[in-house]
Design an enzyme around this catalytic site. Structure first.
Site, PDB file in Angstrom:
ATOM      1  N   GLY A   1      -8.113   3.061  10.686  1.00 19.76           N
ATOM      2  CA  GLY A   1      -8.651   1.753  10.330  1.00 19.76           C
ATOM      3  C   GLY A   1      -8.661   1.433   8.855  1.00 19.76           C
ATOM      4  CB  THR A   2      -7.182   3.038   5.839  1.00 22.43           C
ATOM      5  OG1 THR A   2      -5.879   3.183   6.421  1.00 22.43           O
ATOM      6  CG2 THR A   2      -7.894   4.362   5.868  1.00 22.43           C
ATOM      7  N   GLY A   3      -6.277   0.208   6.899  1.00 20.26           N
ATOM      8  CA  GLY A   3      -5.674  -1.086   6.602  1.00 20.26           C
ATOM      9  C   GLY A   3      -6.565  -2.242   7.007  1.00 20.26           C
ATOM     10  CB  CYS A   4      -8.593  -2.835  10.054  1.00 23.60           C
ATOM     11  SG  CYS A   4      -7.321  -2.603  11.309  1.00 23.60           S
TER      12      CYS A   4
ATOM     13  CB  THR B   1      -6.874   7.757   7.142  1.00 20.42           C
ATOM     14  OG1 THR B   1      -5.884   8.323   8.028  1.00 20.42           O
ATOM     15  CG2 THR B   1      -7.137   8.726   6.000  1.00 20.42           C
TER      16      THR B   1
ATOM     17  CE  LYS C   1      -1.844  -1.703   3.637  1.00 21.03           C
ATOM     18  NZ  LYS C   1      -2.643  -2.015   4.852  1.00 21.03           N
TER      19      LYS C   1
END
Length: 274
Positions: free
Chosen positions: A208-211, A206, A172
């Site tokens: 929690g974007t990865g989760c 942003t 990412k």
């Protein structure tokens, strides 16, 4: 009904971790189950405490699920310790279920969510079982010991993951400086690689974007989509969740898990072969 599982930490603020994963699963029409590895005291301003769950109870939670449910995909998030990682890996090794590893290491506010000695356990025990791993740039560097300065560095890092047994790597690009687009780089073993580009959204919300991205990916894989199609749809899900943020809290607010169903016809992701 497709059943999927998240193995991660609880976020009391609701924007990341188990809570974000279950919201994402619900929005995408899969039944979500969970194994909680740690409790956190946190909100949009940061993490004020982490309480790990004892390994034998993590194991008990996981066994309770696999003894009763036919699980079609599993994702891992915050695993906290090498003992928990090894426990989870031992169980997953016998399941032969698609596994998405989101190697959560650092919270949005900078707090460590993975003990240092756990990085090697993740490399040696969990990543060899992964269908897809979804690191951001700092996580990819920490897991491989290599620095990313240009695209060729990403290709070398992808090869490092492939050598460990990972089938697909999504690096990412949110940490890339001076980029007008949010660019994620996808490398599929023995197949084509491509990038996904979408406009960078000027927002602080942003958390929690990865989760959320990895949970959407888990839901789509659990429904039987191909790896490439699942990745593209998951990118749309998180892009819309950031675009239509909720402006909740006084710090880094959560993304909007409702946005995909409301606006999914209005999101385009630009694909480029690399």
């Amino acid at each position: 009904m497709h059943i999927v599982t998240t193995i991660a930490g609880s976020d009391s603020g609701g924007g990341a971790g188990i809570q974000a994963d279950l919201k994402t699963f619900q929005e995408l029409g899969v039944f979500g189950t969970s194994v909680i590895t740690a409790l956190t005291a946190q909100n949009t301003l940061g993490v004020t405490g982490v309480f790990p769950i004892e390994v034998d109870f993590v194991e008990k939670q996981f066994h309770a699920l696999i003894e009763d449910f036919s699980i079609s995909a599993i994702k891992t998030g915050m695993l906290y310790s090498s003992e928990i990682i090894q426990c989870i890996a031992h169980i997953i090794d016998d399941l032969k279920i698609p596994l998405i590893v989101d190697p959560v290491m650092i919270a949005k506010g900078g707090e460590s969510l993975l003990q240092q000695e756990a990085i090697e356990a993740m490399r040696m025990s969990l990543l060899p079982l992964a269908t897809i791993v979804t690191p951001n740039i700092p996580e990819a560097e920490a897991l491989t010991g290599r620095k990313i300065n240009q695209f060729s560095d990403m290709e070398k890092i992808a090869q490092c993951f492939f050598q460990l047994g990972v089938q697909c790597v999504i690096i990412k690009g949110g940490h890339l400086p001076n980029s007008l687009d949010a660019i994620d780089y996808v490398f599929i073993k023995n197949d084509k690689s491509f990038s996904m580009q979408s406009p960078r959204i000027p927002t602080k919300n942003t958390h929690g974007t990865g989760c959320t991205f990895s949970a959407a990916l888990t839901a789509f894989l659990g429904q039987g989509l191909t790896i490439e199609k699942a990745i593209i749809e998951a990118k749309k899900f998180i892009q819309l969740a950031i675009m239509h943020d909720l402006a909740i809290g006084n710090g880094h607010g959560p993304t909007n898990h409702f946005a995909y169903q409301l606006h999914k016809g209005a999101c385009e992701v630009k694909l480029l072969e690399t």
